[in-house]
Design a protein around this motif. Structure first.
Motif, PDB file in Angstrom:
ATOM      1  N   GLY A   1       0.840  -1.195   0.000  1.00  0.00           N
ATOM      2  CA  GLY A   1       0.000   0.000   0.000  1.00  0.00           C
ATOM      3  C   GLY A   1       0.878   1.249   0.000  1.00  0.00           C
ATOM      4  O   GLY A   1       0.626   2.208  -0.735  1.00  0.00           O
ATOM      5  N   ALA A   2       1.929   1.209   0.809  1.00  0.00           N
ATOM      6  CA  ALA A   2       2.842   2.356   0.904  1.00  0.00           C
ATOM      7  C   ALA A   2       3.505   2.625  -0.443  1.00  0.00           C
ATOM      8  O   ALA A   2       3.664   3.775  -0.858  1.00  0.00           O
ATOM      9  CB  ALA A   2       3.898   2.070   1.964  1.00  0.00           C
ATOM     10  N   LYS A   3       3.846   1.560  -1.126  1.00  0.00           N
ATOM     11  CA  LYS A   3       4.484   1.700  -2.440  1.00  0.00           C
ATOM     12  C   LYS A   3       3.523   2.408  -3.412  1.00  0.00           C
ATOM     13  O   LYS A   3       3.931   3.293  -4.165  1.00  0.00           O
ATOM     14  CB  LYS A   3       4.833   0.300  -2.966  1.00  0.00           C
ATOM     15  N   LEU A   4       2.243   2.022  -3.362  1.00  0.00           N
ATOM     16  CA  LEU A   4       1.241   2.674  -4.225  1.00  0.00           C
ATOM     17  C   LEU A   4       1.105   4.156  -3.882  1.00  0.00           C
ATOM     18  O   LEU A   4       0.788   4.980  -4.739  1.00  0.00           O
ATOM     19  CB  LEU A   4      -0.121   1.984  -4.079  1.00  0.00           C
ATOM     20  N   LEU A   5       1.398   4.488  -2.620  1.00  0.00           N
ATOM     21  CA  LEU A   5       1.313   5.897  -2.202  1.00  0.00           C
ATOM     22  C   LEU A   5       2.635   6.628  -2.440  1.00  0.00           C
ATOM     23  O   LEU A   5       2.797   7.783  -2.052  1.00  0.00           O
ATOM     24  CB  LEU A   5       0.933   5.985  -0.719  1.00  0.00           C
ATOM     25  N   GLY A   6       3.586   5.923  -3.049  1.00  0.00           N
ATOM     26  CA  GLY A   6       4.868   6.542  -3.388  1.00  0.00           C
ATOM     27  C   GLY A   6       5.817   6.660  -2.205  1.00  0.00           C
ATOM     28  O   GLY A   6       6.755   7.451  -2.225  1.00  0.00           O
TER      29      GLY A   6
END
Ligand code: KG4
Ligand code: ZN
Length: 343
Positions: free
Chosen positions: A178-183
């Motif tokens: 999820g964090a990766k999707l949020l950059g």
């Protein structure tokens, strides 16, 4: 009084190289070298992890012994993480431990990383909840890490029964993806947690996966976030930056609610009023607060380790090794690292 047992423990299952010296259930030193190299790749690169372990292991073990003011020849045993984890990483720690035990002519103890996360509750002073002490058996432990999400019935220091686990992504993986999707940078779990503290958890709704019984599923949640972001980014290309705290808070809430609901369901079903958190995700502020609140309401005992014993560390390997030492369970030089290992 039991005789003091001094154990040097080594943990190298993923991307932290750690060594600890324990005397019985007390930590004398616990050194952890984090590997920064993975940040630029957005995840752990196994080959780089093994190389970093190789570079770190001698100085980390040396520092653990020096800090503890212990001479190698006074050790009673050498312990290491046998698995589960990245094979190359495990090989570095296990080979080193075997060599050291052989050279010193000391017993060798192989430890299961998931058992060690649970047994961290028995380290002296580990529990952050006041006046709670150490858990009595049996108790329920929710082990939530980057690789695992397990609900375990802990029957003794040596007996564990996995009641349920994740069918796909682990809770930590859900946070990190999820964090990766949020950059956000890897590992994103702690960052989401921090951002969420000042966000509105009611701002957005993501699909909460609901599985019957004791198991979990998290992969749908990340997909729900992905589709939501794709749609919103079409309307506002700065959507993420504009709503970062609210996104983090809403996403965090779903994961934590899924975990706490399942833990409560299981504790009620089995009628066990003693619950514990373990593993990297148990560092999560909301999870800790929620479980303390719920346990208070229900008059359950709750056990939450200090942050240093939640994320990967060698002290937890040392405490697990101590109980094996007491039970006379030792490993031969032919013991091999296991990428997959069950409780
Ligand atoms: O137990 P651990 O250190 O390593 C494994 O054995 O996997 O757990 C690491 C995981 C990562 O996924 C990381 O993002 C997550 O724990 N984590 C957190 C927090 N701190 C670490 N997740 C949510 N909130 C946190 N505060
Ligand atoms: Zn771990």
């Amino acid at each position: 009084m039991q005789n003091p047992v001094t154990i040097l423990a080594i943990e190298s299952s993923c991307d932290d190289t750690s060594a600890a010296v324990m005397v019985n259930e007390r930590v004398i030193s616990n050194i952890v070298a984090n590997q920064e190299v993975h940040v630029q790749y957005g995840g752990v690169v196994p080959e780089l992890a093994s190389r970093s372990h190789q570079a770190n292991i001698v100085p980390v073990v040396d520092e653990a012994l020096r800090t503890a003011k212990i001479q190698k020849n006074t050790l009673d045993a050498v312990a290491f993480t046998q698995g589960p984890g990245l094979l190359g990483s495990l090989l570095v720690g296990s080979t080193f431990a075997k060599g050291l035990a052989l050279g010193l002519d000391k017993p060798l103890i192989a430890v299961n990383h998931m058992e060690a996360h649970i047994l961290a509750h028995f380290i002296d002073g580990s529990n952050v909840v006041e006046n709670m002490g150490k858990p009595e058996f049996p108790f329920l432990c929710l082990t939530v890490s980057g690789g695992h999400t397990q609900l375990v019935l802990v029957k003794s220091h040596l007996e564990f029964e996995v009641l349920g686990e994740t069918l796909d992504d682990a809770a930590g993986e859900a946070f990190d993806k999820g964090a990766k999707l949020l950059g956000l940078e890897y590992p994103g779990g702690p960052l989401i947690d921090q951002l969420a503290e000042t966000g509105n958890p009611e701002a957005f709704r993501f699909a909460a996966p609901r599985i019957e019984g004791y198991n979990f599923s998290f992969s749908g949640l990340k997909t729900s976030l992905l589709y939501f972001l794709q749609a919103e980014l079409k309307k506002d290309k700065n959507f993420i930056t504009h709503h970062l705290h609210d996104l983090a808070a809403s996403y965090r809430r779903v994961i934590i609610r899924t975990l706490t609901e399942k833990l409560v369901y299981t504790a009620k079903k089995l009628d066990i009023p003693r619950v514990a958190l373990a593993g990297g995700v148990s560092a999560n502020r909301l999870l800790r607060r929620e479980m303390i609140r719920i346990a208070g309401e229900k008059n359950w005992k709750i056990f939450i380790p200090q942050l240093a014993y939640c994320t990967d560390n060698a002290a937890m390997i040392g405490i697990a090794a101590y109980y094996k030492y007491q039970a006379g369970i030792f490993a031969g030089q032919d013991t091999t690292a296991q990428a997959r290992m069950h409780l």
